[in-house]
Design a protein around this motif. Structure first.
Motif, mmCIF file in Angstrom:
data_model
loop_
_atom_site.group_PDB
_atom_site.id
_atom_site.type_symbol
_atom_site.label_atom_id
_atom_site.label_comp_id
_atom_site.label_asym_id
_atom_site.label_seq_id
_atom_site.Cartn_x
_atom_site.Cartn_y
_atom_site.Cartn_z
ATOM 1 N N TYR A 61 29.874 50.960 45.231
ATOM 2 C CA TYR A 61 30.832 49.962 45.352
ATOM 3 C C TYR A 61 31.834 49.775 44.348
ATOM 4 O O TYR A 61 31.820 50.147 43.561
ATOM 5 N N TRP A 62 32.839 48.935 44.981
ATOM 6 C CA TRP A 62 33.625 48.360 44.752
ATOM 7 C C TRP A 62 34.146 46.958 44.992
ATOM 8 O O TRP A 62 34.077 46.311 45.393
ATOM 9 N N LEU A 63 34.834 46.953 43.762
ATOM 10 C CA LEU A 63 34.701 45.682 43.381
ATOM 11 C C LEU A 63 36.822 45.223 42.898
ATOM 12 O O LEU A 63 37.272 46.721 41.790
ATOM 13 N N ILE A 64 36.990 45.053 43.814
ATOM 14 C CA ILE A 64 38.799 44.838 43.990
ATOM 15 C C ILE A 64 39.012 43.537 43.896
ATOM 16 O O ILE A 64 39.250 42.689 43.754
ATOM 17 N N ASP A 65 40.328 43.461 42.637
ATOM 18 C CA ASP A 65 41.368 42.360 42.601
ATOM 19 C C ASP A 65 42.303 41.766 43.610
ATOM 20 O O ASP A 65 43.003 43.006 44.725
ATOM 21 N N SER A 66 43.430 41.072 43.045
ATOM 22 C CA SER A 66 43.963 40.561 44.375
ATOM 23 C C SER A 66 45.117 41.238 44.761
ATOM 24 O O SER A 66 46.179 41.478 45.202
ATOM 25 N N ASN A 67 45.462 42.476 43.603
ATOM 26 C CA ASN A 67 46.511 43.163 43.349
ATOM 27 C C ASN A 67 46.122 45.035 44.260
ATOM 28 O O ASN A 67 46.314 45.675 43.577
ATOM 29 N N ASP A 68 45.238 44.743 44.657
ATOM 30 C CA ASP A 68 44.148 46.446 44.989
ATOM 31 C C ASP A 68 44.148 47.015 43.676
ATOM 32 O O ASP A 68 42.996 48.300 44.707
#
Length: 326
Positions: A61-68
């Motif tokens: 599981y990854w949670l990724i923000d708008s900056n990758d």
């Protein structure tokens, strides 16, 4: 029943303390839901990967923000303790990295991070495939996020999955270092150092390429290339005597004899022929000759004439030539 009883004391000692700790108490084991991702304004990626060789599987599981950037990560592992420890460390190495950088994490990075000291492997060789599984699920997650195929991150054929060594690297190392044994390949590249399935057929996992075959084929390529290069140099008169084949050496010696020695012998009613050429253990090249005609039985053939023939061949071709009449 204790782990020492199940595994045997010596085998258990083959696992680093970091591996043992993460087997029992993984730091990043868990699940991230879509509701959590939405509440934090992050993109959720869920990737699954299973290893057919052992039946283990991992979900990442990854949670990724708008900056990758991977802000948070968890895993679920279905398999052995080594798979749990490797997956746990894999998640830790991903955290805080951009997806484009996380995909550069290799199974060797995972294994190295699990070592207690730099010189002692974290797991037995046959368990290296667990860290490979962790590497592969990273590629799967990155491919899902970036809209690519996992194969896009692998631009070469991988021969040794444990050490992530490619076919191109193995062939290049053989050629550059003139390697002649599989053991030398392992020393230079680590290919075959772990589960050993890539060394030859018959291991616990069938492979498309094996080190024994790569070594054989590459050595044949090297020999063929050497023959082509020598032929080109010979045609241009650039080939050194030491690099010639036996046939080429005989022709070169005959040429020198025709131009510098044979006319002198013929004037006296004699001649000579080359019988054999042998390279000795003390780095000499012994040229065996037979005198013909008037030269046969002439005392000078074993003194002055012999020394003259030897001196001319040494001057024109190689200093380590010795001439031996028979």
């Amino acid at each position: 029943m204790s782990k020492d009883t199940l595994l045997g004391g010596s085998l258990w000692e083959a696992y680093s303390k970091k591996v043992q700790q993460r087997m029992d108490n993984p730091t990043h084991l868990g699940v991230i839901t879509q509701e959590e991702a939405d509440s934090r304004g992050l993109k959720l990626i869920v990737a699954d990967y299973g290893a057919e060789a052992c039946g283990d599987a991992v979900r990442l599981y990854w949670l990724i923000d708008s900056n990758d950037i991977i802000i948070d990560a968890k895993f679920k592992s279905f398999g052995c303790g080594t798979a749990i420890a490797s997956s746990d460390m894999m998640v830790e190495l991903c955290l805080g990295k951009k997806v484009q950088d996380a995909v550069k994490i290799t199974n060797l990075d995972v294994e190295f991070a699990l070592r207690d000291d730099p010189d002692s492997p974290a797991v037995p060789g046959q368990k290296m495939h667990c860290s490979v599984m962790a590497y592969d699920v990273i590629k799967k997650a990155a491919a899902m996020y970036l809209g690519k195929n996992p194969e896009d991150f692998e631009d070469e054929i991988i021969v040794c999955e444990c050490a992530r060594v490619s076919l191109g690297t193995i062939k290049e190392v053989i050629k550059l270092n003139d390697l002649k044994t599989v053991e030398e390949i392992t020393n230079y590249t680590k290919a075959g150092a772990f589960c050993k399935s890539c060394i030859k057929p018959g291991g616990h996992e069938e492979r498309e390429y094996y080190l024994v075959d790569i070594l054989r084929d590459t050595r044949l390529e090297m020999e063929a290339e050497s023959v082509r290069e020598n032929a080109a140099k010979l045609s241009l008169g650039e080939l050194g005597f030491a690099d010639m084949t036996t046939v080429q050496k005989v022709k070169a010696i005959d040429k020198v004899i025709d131009e510098n020695i044979r006319p002198m012998l013929i004037m006296d009613g004699g001649n000579m022929e080359i019988i054999d050429i042998k390279e000795t253990n003390d780095s000499h090249i012994d040229v065996y000759i037979r005198y013909l005609g008037a030269c046969n039985g002439c005392a000078s053939g074993y003194s002055g004439t012999l020394f003259a023939i030897e001196a001319i061949l040494q001057e024109k071709l190689a200093e380590n030539i010795r001439v031996l009449p028979i």
